[in-house]
Write an enzyme that holds these catalytic residues in place. Structure first.
Site, mmCIF file in Angstrom:
data_model
loop_
_atom_site.group_PDB
_atom_site.id
_atom_site.type_symbol
_atom_site.label_atom_id
_atom_site.label_comp_id
_atom_site.label_asym_id
_atom_site.label_seq_id
_atom_site.Cartn_x
_atom_site.Cartn_y
_atom_site.Cartn_z
ATOM 1 N N ARG A 162 0.829 -1.217 0.000
ATOM 2 C CA ARG A 162 0.000 0.000 0.000
ATOM 3 C C ARG A 162 0.860 1.263 0.000
ATOM 4 N NH1 ARG A 162 -2.084 -3.586 -1.278
ATOM 5 N NH2 ARG A 162 -3.907 -4.670 -0.490
ATOM 6 N N SER A 239 -11.790 0.495 3.151
ATOM 7 C CA SER A 239 -10.892 0.230 4.276
ATOM 8 C C SER A 239 -10.233 1.531 4.718
ATOM 9 C CB SER A 239 -9.823 -0.790 3.875
ATOM 10 O OG SER A 239 -10.420 -2.033 3.571
ATOM 11 N N GLU A 339 -5.647 4.912 5.507
ATOM 12 C CA GLU A 339 -5.451 4.774 4.067
ATOM 13 C C GLU A 339 -5.813 6.051 3.320
ATOM 14 O OE1 GLU A 339 -6.414 1.631 1.531
ATOM 15 O OE2 GLU A 339 -6.227 0.050 3.032
#
Length: 345
Positions: A162, A239, A339
């Site tokens: 990520r 998320s 995120e």
């Protein structure tokens, strides 16, 4: 020349549906328009943010005082073999659907994810056992400082879990305009994620790319991880936290603190670290699915999603996010990192 607007509503352009207005706003449909917008912002001494699908941002209630560039570059072209070039403004899931229809393997497990193509290398988007870094060969981007176009080879993107060069090394400097993927025509789909393996266990024949895509979307929908106006749980960023990755020493300390919690989902990584489930940590820190805090709360289907209900403010989302992080720190001494990116805070 792009057209510039003032005091433009941003909440309706995000999946979370909160936040104030952009002081300045423009849509760009070509690289020439992008350069013109950057020149305008420089002359106005205005900060710049790039808006894609709006699925990974939290915009402050006061809005953003600079220029928001809505990335609308479109176009998909095929090179040799499975080489495919996609413009940054292409809707991601539409692009994946086209590749699956062409029987090009490599993106099928990334079905159902909102947003646009240009955002995927920045976050190294991944799900159900696939990451875009597996198939990206080049990223073309415009340097905001020099206004020059630069092509990054895959290794220059410094992809990690990520993460990428664009996110951590030079955050905000480069605006992605095109991404090149090397896909595999006619290859079998990637079914290496436990949940997908269970879905196809006992099937008389291996699944097709289309069947994997349909199953991924079904699984995502069951967790409210597909944008659906009829599902209040889907008014989120998906998320909200990255699954934390622990060193061996940190894992031992965590395991000691987590005694008595039963089976702990752990995912060993190739470099010796271990990835944990952020959703599991949140629930076992005393914040189960459906936890409410006024007009915001955790999804009733997935503890990792923060949901904005009617009347929610961006400040409410930020407060709940910090409450979740504090609970996990207190119980497990593990840091959760968000995120989505935050504008105007």
């Amino acid at each position: 020349m792009p057209r510039f607007e003032t005091n433009v509503e941003l909440a309706t352009r995000t999946t979370l549906g909160v936040g104030g207005k952009a002081a300045h706003y423009t849509r760009v449909e070509s690289e020439a328009e992008l350069l013109a917008a950057l020149e305008w912002a420089s002359a106005q001494r205005a900060e710049v943010r790039v808006l894609g699908g709006g699925s990974n941002i939290v915009i402050a209630d006061a809005g953003f005082a600079g220029l928001v560039i809505d990335m609308q570059l479109r176009g998909i072209s095929q090179g040799h073999g499975g080489t495919v070039h996609a413009a940054a403004g292409e809707p991601w899931d539409d692009f994946v659907a086209v590749m699956v229809t062409r029987e090009f393997q490599g993106l099928e497990c990334l079905s159902g994810i909102p947003g646009r193509v240009g955002a995927t290398p920045i976050q190294n988007v991944g799900a159900y056992g696939q990451d875009v870094s597996e198939t990206i060969t080049e990223v073309v981007a415009t340097d905001r400082v020099t206004r020059a176009q630069r092509t990054f080879r895959a290794e220059e993107c410094q992809f990690a879990y990520r993460d990428s060069f664009f996110k951590s090394v030079e955050p905000g400097r480069f605006i992605v305009t095109q991404v090149t993927f090397q896909l595999r025509p006619g290859a079998a789909p990637a079914v290496r994620y436990a949940e997908l393996e269970r879905a196809f266990s006992g099937a008389p024949t291996p699944p097709s790319l289309a069947e994997v895509r349909d199953t991924v979307i079904r699984l995502r929908r069951s967790k409210s991880m597909v944008v659906d106006p009829t599902d209040p749980n889907s008014r989120s960023c998906g998320s909200f936290f990255v699954n934390p990755v622990l060193s061996p020493d940190a894992l031992r300390a965590f395991t000691e603190r987590a005694k008595g919690e039963g089976d702990i989902p752990q995912f060993p990584q190739a470099d010796g670290t271990t990835k944990l489930s952020a959703g599991w940590l949140i629930e076992h820190a005393g914040m189960p699915r459906g936890t409410r805090d006024g007009a915001v709360g955790l999804s009733t289907k997935h503890a990792l999603a923060l949901v904005a209900h009617e009347g929610a403010l961006a400040a409410d989302i930020a407060r709940l996010a910090e409450r979740v992080r504090a609970a996990v720190r207190y119980r497990f001494d593990v840091q959760l990192d968000p995120e989505p990116v935050f504008w105007g805070f």
